[in-house]
Write an enzyme that holds these catalytic residues in place. Structure first.
Site, PDB file in Angstrom:
ATOM      1  N   ASN A  53       0.939  -1.163  -0.021  1.00 25.20           N
ATOM      2  CA  ASN A  53      -0.079   0.016   0.020  1.00 25.20           C
ATOM      3  C   ASN A  53       0.973   1.206   0.069  1.00 25.20           C
ATOM      4  OD1 ASN A  53       0.468  -1.077   2.797  1.00 25.20           O
ATOM      5  ND2 ASN A  53      -0.988   0.491   3.502  1.00 25.20           N
TER       6      ASN A  53
ATOM      7  N   GLU B 240       0.252   5.248   0.547  1.00 29.48           N
ATOM      8  CA  GLU B 240      -0.691   6.325   1.151  1.00 29.48           C
ATOM      9  C   GLU B 240      -0.210   7.558   0.658  1.00 29.48           C
ATOM     10  OE1 GLU B 240      -1.132   5.678   5.336  1.00 29.48           O
ATOM     11  OE2 GLU B 240      -2.422   3.755   4.946  1.00 29.48           O
TER      12      GLU B 240
ATOM     13  N   CYS C   3      -3.981   0.536  -2.528  1.00 28.04           N
ATOM     14  CA  CYS C   3      -4.040  -0.668  -1.849  1.00 28.04           C
ATOM     15  C   CYS C   3      -2.852  -1.527  -2.167  1.00 28.04           C
ATOM     16  CB  CYS C   3      -5.210  -1.284  -1.780  1.00 28.04           C
ATOM     17  SG  CYS C   3      -6.686  -0.659  -0.946  1.00 28.04           S
TER      18      CYS C   3
ATOM     19  N   GLU D 113      -2.750  -4.829  -3.235  1.00 24.64           N
ATOM     20  CA  GLU D 113      -3.392  -5.607  -4.124  1.00 24.64           C
ATOM     21  C   GLU D 113      -3.405  -4.936  -5.559  1.00 24.64           C
ATOM     22  OE1 GLU D 113      -4.661  -4.921  -1.168  1.00 24.64           O
ATOM     23  OE2 GLU D 113      -6.328  -6.467  -0.681  1.00 24.64           O
TER      24      GLU D 113
ATOM     25  N   CYS E 134     -10.077  -4.947   0.023  1.00 22.11           N
ATOM     26  CA  CYS E 134     -11.393  -3.741   0.117  1.00 22.11           C
ATOM     27  C   CYS E 134     -12.251  -4.135  -0.957  1.00 22.11           C
ATOM     28  CB  CYS E 134     -10.711  -2.660   0.245  1.00 22.11           C
ATOM     29  SG  CYS E 134     -10.214  -1.852  -1.277  1.00 22.11           S
TER      30      CYS E 134
ATOM     31  N   CYS F 170     -10.352  -3.252  -4.564  1.00 19.20           N
ATOM     32  CA  CYS F 170      -9.555  -4.338  -4.953  1.00 19.20           C
ATOM     33  C   CYS F 170     -10.360  -5.521  -5.436  1.00 19.20           C
ATOM     34  CB  CYS F 170      -8.828  -4.590  -3.923  1.00 19.20           C
ATOM     35  SG  CYS F 170      -7.529  -3.173  -3.395  1.00 19.20           S
TER      36      CYS F 170
HETATM   37  N1  THU Z   1      -5.446  -1.391   2.513  1.00 22.00           N
HETATM   38  C1  THU Z   1      -4.595  -2.371   1.585  1.00 22.00           C
HETATM   39  O1  THU Z   1      -3.622  -2.175   1.028  1.00 22.00           O
HETATM   40  N2  THU Z   1      -5.239  -3.445   1.115  1.00 22.00           N
HETATM   41  C2  THU Z   1      -6.316  -3.937   1.590  1.00 22.00           C
HETATM   42  O2  THU Z   1      -6.985  -4.760   1.279  1.00 22.00           O
HETATM   43  C3  THU Z   1      -6.978  -3.135   2.852  1.00 22.00           C
HETATM   44  C4  THU Z   1      -6.458  -1.752   3.220  1.00 22.00           C
HETATM   45  C5  THU Z   1      -4.581  -0.318   2.835  1.00 22.00           C
HETATM   46  C6  THU Z   1      -5.205   0.811   2.503  1.00 22.00           C
HETATM   47  C7  THU Z   1      -4.515   1.761   3.623  1.00 22.00           C
HETATM   48  O3  THU Z   1      -3.319   2.233   3.309  1.00 22.00           O
HETATM   49  C8  THU Z   1      -4.476   0.918   4.820  1.00 22.00           C
HETATM   50  O4  THU Z   1      -4.317  -0.463   4.218  1.00 22.00           O
HETATM   51  C9  THU Z   1      -5.713   1.459   5.730  1.00 22.00           C
HETATM   52  O5  THU Z   1      -6.636   1.093   5.126  1.00 22.00           O
END
Ligand code: THU
Length: 130
Positions: A42, A44, A53, A55, A87, A90
């Site tokens: 991920n 941000e 994310c 994935e 999520c 994704c």
């Molecule tokens: N996140 C992912 O990378 N993958 C997921 O399946 C769920 C959430 C990340 C997004 C964000 O940077 C952090 O987790 C919190 O939501």
């Protein structure tokens, strides 16, 4: 590559997570029929909605390298106590390329659960829907 090796790849990818806002690190690893693996973490952003994310990072890496076919397995490793399931965004992106994808959702301590994408996104909207 074994499931265990793909999990290790997801855990290794998680090390690169850029998550200064949530503090929640995620790594993902995609396995293809020909044995190739694409990983992601991920990433941000100060404009929170611009976050991507793990994935989708991995998937976009693959597609941008010309890899569209043969996606068979995804390992997702979060830094929380619970298994990290993809999520909604994704799930939708993955459905485009592999509606029956097998998913390994991994927790901080390495335990994991499995499910098929079509159970996580029933009646998904995909290429055949257009
Ligand atoms: N996140 C992912 O990378 N993958 C997921 O399946 C769920 C959430 C990340 C997004 C964000 O940077 C952090 O987790 C919190 O939501």
């Amino acid at each position: 590559m074994t499931e265990s090796e793909l999990i290790q790849a997801a855990l290794a990818a998680r090390v690169n997570a850029y998550a200064p806002y949530s503090g929640f690190q995620v790594g993902a690893a995609l396995l293809y029929e020909d044995g190739s693996v694409f990983t992601g973490c991920n990433v941000e952003n100060a404009a929170f909605g611009s976050t991507i994310c793990a994935e989708r990072t991995a998937l976009v890496k693959a597609v941008s390298e010309g890899k569209r076919e043969g996606l068979i397995l995804l390992a997702v490793a979060g830094s929380g106590e619970e298994p990290c399931w993809p999520c909604g965004a994704c799930r939708q992106m993955l459905f485009e390329f592999a509606p029956n994808l097998k998913i390994l959702a991994i927790s901080k301590n390495g335990t994991y659960e499995t499910a098929s994408l079509n159970t996580l996104l029933p009646h998904g909207f995909g290429p055949a829907s257009l």
